[in-house]
Design a protein around this motif. Structure first.
Motif, PDB file in Angstrom:
ATOM      1  N   THR A 646       0.807  -1.228   0.000  1.00 38.94           N
ATOM      2  CA  THR A 646       0.000   0.000   0.000  1.00 38.94           C
ATOM      3  C   THR A 646       0.835   1.269   0.000  1.00 38.94           C
ATOM      4  N   GLN A 647       2.033   1.230   0.605  1.00 37.35           N
ATOM      5  CA  GLN A 647       2.901   2.395   0.552  1.00 37.35           C
ATOM      6  C   GLN A 647       4.351   1.957   0.744  1.00 37.35           C
ATOM      7  N   MET A 648       5.269   2.757   0.180  1.00 37.12           N
ATOM      8  CA  MET A 648       6.704   2.459   0.296  1.00 37.12           C
ATOM      9  C   MET A 648       7.432   3.773   0.528  1.00 37.12           C
ATOM     10  N   GLU A 649       8.583   3.687   1.225  1.00 40.18           N
ATOM     11  CA  GLU A 649       9.391   4.898   1.374  1.00 40.18           C
ATOM     12  C   GLU A 649      10.844   4.508   1.595  1.00 40.18           C
ATOM     13  N   PHE A 650      11.756   5.235   0.941  1.00 35.60           N
ATOM     14  CA  PHE A 650      13.193   5.046   1.180  1.00 35.60           C
ATOM     15  C   PHE A 650      13.586   5.829   2.421  1.00 35.60           C
TER      16      PHE A 650
END
Length: 838
Positions: A646-650
């Motif tokens: 549903t969501q990704m972040e570096f």
């Protein structure tokens, strides 16, 4: 409007972008000078003077179908003493809410919800002011009922309003969608209500101020659904103001003007008309309407033919002040709006009295897709239309019937699914299920106008045949780029054309390419949409200098061609026609690989890698793909989840990629890059974080801590320890609603403090202050991390339904306050100023 927190955090509204619900009676222009409209299930208020949405009123649980000001522009001359103005709004569940605006301070409050009298959606609300303290209004619903209400205003500010239902009329299975009320001339105790709808007839009901209304007569003539009705104020003919006109419009493309002339009790008893007076503007005699002791002859005054499609609205021009004294009179002037993309003003010719179309606006637009309604400003010098694309169109008479387009607010007309700040922080990019992406920026006006920044839509880079679900801006040097993902299996990469870069310079008062000097390299001026394809083709600088060939044969448009876009550099904020046509960005690449519709995207902070995920119900489809920016090659397929990511972040040092999923798990991948530019990755940790779907995640900008938010109404803070394991640091107290969006910002000059913005399914946004102790090795030392609610943002500037995404602007040097952008299922994009004092 703003919200004050307990801990020195202050939040102010900077900008609201929203489109108008595509519903016919949705818009109302009040005597206050403000325009109201439904934006999903909130009521939005905008000021035509500044072209800014001032606030949204939360309270409806369903889509807002109609709004109506008391007093409306028709009664602005009665509003001069009023300190409060009132607004009615009706929704698709049958609920009607009354709102109060205090003019002095611009404060709104919800006064009351009317007792539920409609079982289905409210289709129309219309009212009149009968005295300084009293209004009568009617509401129609698709359940086949029409209710009449009396509203008594308080005499002094702070007093209470009283609403009572005078009567409820059942009009049968063919519901009414248009209403208008009038006080009869010569007998103001009697009120007539005209209603029209699906049976092609206009029904007139009569009644006293105190109650029961009886069916008086019906007017036949239209051959399709009645769409709009409007009574004039009394019009003076031969020195007597005993005539009222009713204008009606229909899906039969025609407009009819009906005259109601007082005969009977007030005149000589034989009726004022004698049959021999037959002239060109003669009447066709209709029924006689009996009201109390008076009778009124109804006749067809005129039939106006000119529109080529359904006429959705007709309105009399508001009264004008007469030259002598303080009197007001009703001008003989009517505004009509049609699905043929035009609005027309009609007036009788001086000599013959024949009604003619004297002004037509809107006919040049090839993108408005028709108008759903037209409205006059209180003084009659501006006209406003709202269109099928959720857009507004405003023209102002700048003298001698020269009507010029004016700026209006704009925005998405469906759920806004994702937003991102430009790497420079100069603008925000939003994408929506309305199949467009839009760019908003503050248009920096001259310093002498000290009323803050006014934001406007600068560009509509992508206009597409699919609902767009996610977007990411590519940071790093070079031209502005973004990647978007829609209900198709392909990611699309867009690059800013020269025309946009120059427009952005004008908006931000900067010179050439915001310091990156990209203008010299950009050879693409703009983009064109191919008629049958979905790709946006580049228009090159060279080609644009040569004369473009005409479309089609001998310059005639054929079905296969569409007008050429003309990439334009704007020196002031563009209007709808220009946005929808001349601000496209060219598509530079397509990213093929996913098996389903794209769901989320993110880019690392160096601008080297983009990660993408798609809707998934199995582990193989749920893999996250990594793409190399520039070559746009797929360089990795990360497997860990079994359902949609549903969501990704570096992480802010780009060493880790955090993913959260519908499978209630989160995963951390270690990302390593070799000097040769190759990428390798490994799964560092995967664990069940919550009891329900995890909707959102965000990294601490100053470390390897991160937050996860879930449908279980819980936010948890975690830390990656020594690059090998993940530890739960704390769980925030349970929230009132599912947590759908998170964004963590660092505070300037305070490495061990952060602000976590938390958005919920009920539309609320809270800011939490996080403080942590770091040991020498960078890990969190005892007593660990402390969290406190800093501010709960005022509901009047928050969303009315699910917050889909929150994003902090990267805090550049020189920016004293922080800015937070949010987008939601209420069609709104919002920007807040957040000031942290202590």
């Amino acid at each position: 409007m703003h919200s004050d927190g307990v801990s020195g955090v202050e939040v102010k509204r900077v900008f609201i972008g929203a489109g108008c619900n595509r519903i016919v009676n949705n818009v109302s222009w009040g005597a206050s000078g403000f325009v109201s409209f439904g934006a999903n299930n909130s009521v939005a208020i905008f000021s035509p003077k500044s072209a800014q949405i001032l606030t949204t009123l939360p309270g409806h649980k369903a889509v807002v179908n109609c709004t109506h000001w008391l007093p409306s522009t028709k009664f602005f001359f009665k509003a001069k003493q009023l300190e409060q103005h009132y607004l009615l709004s009706g929704d698709a569940d049958g609920t009607i809410i009354l709102w109060e605006l205090t003019l002095v301070d611009g404060k709104w409050r919800q006064v009351l919800q009317l007792p539920q009298s409609h079982k289905k959606g409210v289709t129309c609300i219309s009212g009149i002011i009968v005295s300084q303290t009293e209004a009568i209004f009617a509401s129609a619903s698709s359940d086949g009922s029409v209710c009449l209400w009396e509203l008594v205003f308080p005499l002094r500010s702070g007093g209470e309003c009283k609403v009572s239902c005078l009567d409820s009329l059942s009009v049968g299975s063919k519901s009414m969608v248009a209403l208008s009320l009038v006080e009869l001339p010569g007998n103001s105790e009697q009120i007539v209500i005209a209603m029209g709808g699906l049976d092609n007839k206009i029904h007139l009901y009569c009644g006293g101020r105190m109650g029961k209304f009886v069916h008086a007569c019906e007017l036949k003539g239209h051959t399709d659904w009645i769409r709009s009705l409007d009574f004039s104020l009394p019009i003076c003919i031969n020195g007597e103001a005993n005539n009222i006109f009713l204008v009606s419009s229909s899906q039969d493309k025609g407009i009819r003007i009906w005259k109601m002339a007082l005969c009977g009790s007030m005149s000589n008893g034989h009726g004022t008309y004698r049959k021999e007076e037959i002239s060109l503007s003669s009447y066709i005699e209709g029924p006689v309407l009996l009201a109390g002791s008076s009778s009124y002859q109804v006749s067809l005054e005129s039939l106006l033919i000119g529109h080529e499609d359904w006429v959705y609205s007709v309105k009399w021009q508001p009264p004008l002040k007469s030259v002598i004294g303080d009197e007001y009179y009703q001008p003989q002037s009517i505004l009509s709006a049609s699905m043929d993309k035009t609005m027309m003003i009609w007036q009788p010719e001086k000599t013959s009295g024949v009604w003619m179309n004297v002004v037509t606006v809107g006919e040049l637009s090839h993108c408005a897709l028709g108008f759903y309604g037209g409205h006059w400003s209180p003084n009659g010098d501006s006209i406003l239309a709202h269109g099928y694309g959720g857009s507004f169109h405003l023209w102002k008479n700048v003298g001698n019937d020269n009507w010029l387009p004016q700026k209006v607010p704009s925005g998405h007309f469906s759920s806004v699914t994702d937003i991102a700040w430009a790497r420079s922080g100069d603008y925000i990019l939003s994408v929506s299920h309305d199949q467009t992406s839009r760019i908003y920026a503050p248009w920096k006006v001259e310093a002498s106008l000290k009323d803050g920044e006014f934001w406007h839509e600068l560009s509509r880079p992508q206009i597409h045949g699919h609902d767009i679900n996610c977007v990411t801006v590519v940071p790093g040097k070079g031209n502005h780029r973004f990647v978007s993902g829609a209900d198709e299996k392909v990611g699309r990469v867009f690059e800013a054309p020269l025309s946009f870069l120059r427009t952005l310079d004008n908006a931000t008062l900067q010179k050439s390419g915001s310091g990156d000097n990209v203008l010299t390299d950009v050879q693409i001026l703009g983009a064109n949409m191919s008629a049958l394809g979905l790709s946006q083709k580049p228009i090159y600088v060279q080609a644009a200098r040569e004369t473009p060939e005409k479309n089609g044969i001998d310059g005639l448009d054929t079905l296969e061609t569409i007008p050429d876009a003309i990439p334009t550099v704007f020196t002031e904020p563009p209007i709808e026609d220009q946005l929808a046509w001349h601000t496209l960005w060219p598509e530079s690449h397509k990213l093929y690989g996913h098996g389903n519709e794209l769901f989320s995207l993110c880019c690392d902070h160096k601008g080297e890698l983009v990660a993408s995920s798609c809707k998934a119900q199995s582990a193989t489809v749920a893999e996250v793909w990594l793409w190399q920016v520039g070559s746009w090659k797929a360089v990795g397929r990360l497997q860990s989840h079994s359902l949609t990511v549903t969501q990704m972040e570096f992480s802010h040092d780009d060493n880790y990629l955090l993913t959260v999923s519908r499978d209630r798990q989160f995963s951390i991948f270690t990302i390593t890059r070799t000097d040769a530019g190759e990428v390798s990755y490994s799964l560092l940790a995967r664990q069940e974080g919550h009891k329900r779907i995890i909707w959102s995640c965000s990294w601490n900008p100053h470390g390897h801590e991160f937050a996860t938010g879930s449908r279980d109404k819980i936010v948890k803070i975690w830390a990656v320890e020594k690059g090998s394991s993940v530890r739960l640091l704390m769980t925030l107290p349970q929230f009132a609603s599912s947590v759908t969006a998170l964004s963590w910002a660092g505070l300037r000059d305070r490495r061990n403090d952060g602000l976590l913005a938390i958005g919920m399914e009920n539309g609320q946004i809270e800011l939490w202050r996080l403080s942590y102790n770091r040991a020498d090795d960078g890990s969190i030392a005892a007593p660990g991390i402390a969290a406190a609610l800093a501010v709960r943002i005022d509901p009047f500037i928050c969303h009315a339904t699910t917050v889909n995404r929150l994003a902090w602007r990267k805090n550049e040097e020189g920016h004293t306050s922080m800015q937070l952008a949010s987008c939601g299922a209420d069609n709104c994009v919002r920007v807040f100023d957040v000031t942290v004092s202590s």
